[in-house]
Design a protein around this motif. Structure first.
Motif, PDB file in Angstrom:
ATOM      1  N   GLU A  12    -107.799  50.390   9.364  1.00 46.34           N
ATOM      2  CA  GLU A  12    -108.153  50.555  10.673  1.00 46.34           C
ATOM      3  C   GLU A  12    -108.699  51.923  11.146  1.00 46.34           C
ATOM      4  N   LEU A  13    -107.930  52.816  10.179  1.00 44.53           N
ATOM      5  CA  LEU A  13    -108.780  54.244  10.568  1.00 44.53           C
ATOM      6  C   LEU A  13    -110.267  54.314   9.866  1.00 44.53           C
ATOM      7  N   GLN A  14    -110.374  53.610   8.809  1.00 56.33           N
ATOM      8  CA  GLN A  14    -112.035  53.511   8.371  1.00 56.33           C
ATOM      9  C   GLN A  14    -112.627  52.980   9.504  1.00 56.33           C
ATOM     10  N   VAL A  15    -112.381  51.704  10.225  1.00 59.99           N
ATOM     11  CA  VAL A  15    -113.102  51.165  11.341  1.00 59.99           C
ATOM     12  C   VAL A  15    -113.352  52.277  12.612  1.00 59.99           C
TER      13      VAL A  15
ATOM     14  N   PHE B  72    -112.188  57.263   4.143  1.00 60.32           N
ATOM     15  CA  PHE B  72    -110.963  57.613   4.253  1.00 60.32           C
ATOM     16  C   PHE B  72    -110.302  57.049   2.627  1.00 60.32           C
ATOM     17  N   CYS B  73    -110.005  58.061   2.088  1.00 59.38           N
ATOM     18  CA  CYS B  73    -109.763  57.801   0.354  1.00 59.38           C
ATOM     19  C   CYS B  73    -108.222  58.355   0.098  1.00 59.38           C
ATOM     20  N   SER B  74    -107.332  57.533  -0.123  1.00 58.04           N
ATOM     21  CA  SER B  74    -106.026  57.648  -0.786  1.00 58.04           C
ATOM     22  C   SER B  74    -106.070  58.242  -2.048  1.00 58.04           C
ATOM     23  N   VAL B  75    -105.740  59.358  -2.580  1.00 54.12           N
ATOM     24  CA  VAL B  75    -105.758  60.020  -3.994  1.00 54.12           C
ATOM     25  C   VAL B  75    -104.202  60.289  -4.318  1.00 54.12           C
ATOM     26  N   GLY B  76    -103.409  60.022  -3.781  1.00 50.02           N
ATOM     27  CA  GLY B  76    -101.812  60.394  -4.282  1.00 50.02           C
ATOM     28  C   GLY B  76    -101.300  59.216  -5.051  1.00 50.02           C
ATOM     29  N   PRO B  77    -100.030  59.809  -5.634  1.00 50.46           N
ATOM     30  CA  PRO B  77     -99.553  60.826  -5.114  1.00 50.46           C
ATOM     31  C   PRO B  77     -99.748  62.068  -5.966  1.00 50.46           C
ATOM     32  N   LEU B  78     -99.962  63.178  -5.319  1.00 49.49           N
ATOM     33  CA  LEU B  78    -100.341  64.664  -6.068  1.00 49.49           C
ATOM     34  C   LEU B  78     -99.227  65.315  -6.211  1.00 49.49           C
TER      35      LEU B  78
END
Length: 484
Positions: free
Chosen positions: A229-232, A238-244
């Motif tokens: 939804e946020l991308q739209v 908007f990319c998730s790269v976790g867990p960091l």
């Protein structure tokens, strides 16, 4: 040396420093030259905690560090003087960031992008001035980002400031389930919305709307609908790269000296110890500290309690009830700070009473430790909603009441604390079995995300390819210009 040079700005709070530094290390491990920037005040505290050792100087990758002023003297007590600290971040720090950027540009190599914590208010202006991409790094859950991003919808629907029935459902945030007021970040629950913190959040998200990329310390498979939804809505990658997470045993970036609890833990049965921590920033009232202490005693369960010196306020002493340390000496251990990853990974730890900070949640999930949720402020209320109701990996401790001046407005009494701890720590009980089953499933999702071909790994590699591609394009344009 890499042709890509990323300048990474860490926000001067412990909960933000940890994931940002780990992101910087991941980028550097992929061959990106990273300049990681810390404020003078934070750096001084980290150096003191590590007795003069510089954790930023112990990295084998292509990393270097730089310092910047937040606009306050190095020895200024930021914990005690929140207003002055917030004012500096809002109005003073940008000038010093601009000076640092000019210095880095002069020394080279050319800056390819800036990666900044989303809560900074100046990244869009700095990026535009220096002609580089602006990457906003979000250190919390995506649901919290979406709530802040859609602040305008709260205003439009009469829920900011919130004056309606507190049980009224907020069912219009894209990608989020129906929420109650007490599920919102604490700053959106408050009646006074004119504070400096509110101005910082508002301006920070205005800046984030101009970002070229948004990276998030979450897992796509756990918050997929919200991310989509946020991308739209935003039109921004908007990319998730976790867990960091900080690897166990690796030099960290703590602002407190860490106690070594391993020998104490070694003498406790498997899954018997309750670990308690209210994080690095949240404050708790002294009466609640006393109720928690007596509840722990009455529970008769072994515990390690991290009680940092400024958990009430940096000028408040004698936090614990008279005689508590003596009465609990055979049951528990009270320390100022620990390596949380080291404690949670110990086999004797069976549960985590947590303030629901996002780093704590990710670490607990990664290490398979169920949680007892006790949110105190900011994103922790929303995080509690995620881990208790959506993922089923935590129990709630006490009724969650509306936040007031960054403190829980309702005291949770010792009797309830003791009874809840007993139920939570019962490994053979129905609730204990349910939590451990659910956390195993979530942990599997997280592990898969960071493996080769996993969502977080693919997203990080896609971002790096973007940086390398942009740098190649810039190099080609410069070569063409010089040829002409």
């Amino acid at each position: 040396m890499s042709s890509v040079h990323a300048v990474v700005f860490m926000y001067p709070l412990q909960g933000h420093i940890i994931p940002t530094y780990n992101l910087a290390k991941k980028l550097a491990s992929k061959g990106i030259l990273v300049t990681v920037v810390c404020t003078h005040g934070c750096y001084a505290r980290i150096i003191k905690a590590y007795k003069g050792r510089d954790p930023f100087a112990h990295n084998v990758y292509s990393m270097r560090s730089a310092l910047v002023s937040d606009g306050l003297p190095q020895d200024f007590d930021r914990s005690l003087n929140h207003l002055e600290f917030d004012n500096a971040l809002l109005n003073k720090m940008e000038f010093h960031v601009e000076e640092l950027m000019e210095d880095l540009q002069r020394k080279g190599p050319p800056i390819s992008c800036i990666i900044t914590d989303t809560f900074y208010v100046w990244p869009d202006r700095i990026a535009k001035k220096f002609g580089v991409p602006h990457v906003s790094f979000w250190t919390e859950s995506v649901m919290v980002f979406s709530i802040y991003y859609h602040w305008d919808l709260l205003i439009k629907n009469g829920h900011y400031p919130f004056t309606a029935d507190e049980n009224e459902l907020i069912n219009y945030i894209p990608g989020a389930p129906a929420l109650k007021l007490t599920d919102l970040p604490s700053y959106l629950q408050e009646r006074d919305v004119s504070t400096l913190v509110h101005k910082i959040i508002y301006q920070a998200f205005r800046s984030a709307r101009a970002a070229d990329w948004i990276l998030s310390n979450t897992i796509e498979d756990l918050e997929n609908q919200t991310i989509e939804e946020l991308q739209v809505q935003s039109g921004i990658p908007f990319c998730s790269v976790g867990p960091l997470l900080q690897p166990k045993g690796e030099v960290g970036t703590s602002m407190w000296a860490e106690s070594d609890c391993r020998s104490w833990l070694d003498n406790k049965p498997k899954n018997s110890v309750l670990y308690i921590s209210f994080g690095s920033y949240a404050h708790v009232s002294k009466p609640q500290i006393h109720e928690m202490a007596m509840g722990l005693l009455h529970s008769k369960r072994p515990f390690i309690w991290v009680l940092r010196p400024d958990v009430v306020a940096s000028d408040v002493q004698d936090l614990l009830p008279d005689g508590f340390v003596e009465k609990s000496k055979d049951q528990g251990l009270v320390v100022e700070w620990v390596s949380q990853v080291d404690v949670l990974s110990h086999s004797s730890v069976g549960g985590f009473l947590t303030h629901c900070g996002w780093n704590s949640i990710l670490e607990s999930l990664w290490l398979g430790v169920p949680m007892l949720a006790f949110p105190l402020l900011t994103d922790q209320y929303t995080n509690c909603r995620l881990i208790v109701q959506q993922w089923g990996v935590a129990m709630s401790l006490g009724h969650i009441s509306r936040s007031s001046n960054n403190l829980r407005s309702t005291l949770v009494l010792r009797q309830e604390i003791a009874l809840t701890i007993k139920e939570f720590m019962n490994m053979d009980g129905q609730e204990g079995k349910r939590l451990r089953c659910n956390i195993g499933s979530v942990r599997d999702v997280m592990k898969k995300a960071v493996m080769n071909g996993g969502s977080s790994q693919n997203n990080l590699e896609g971002f790096i390819e973007f940086l390398k591609g942009r740098e190649l394009s810039r190099f080609a344009l410069e070569s063409e210009f010089h040829t002409e």
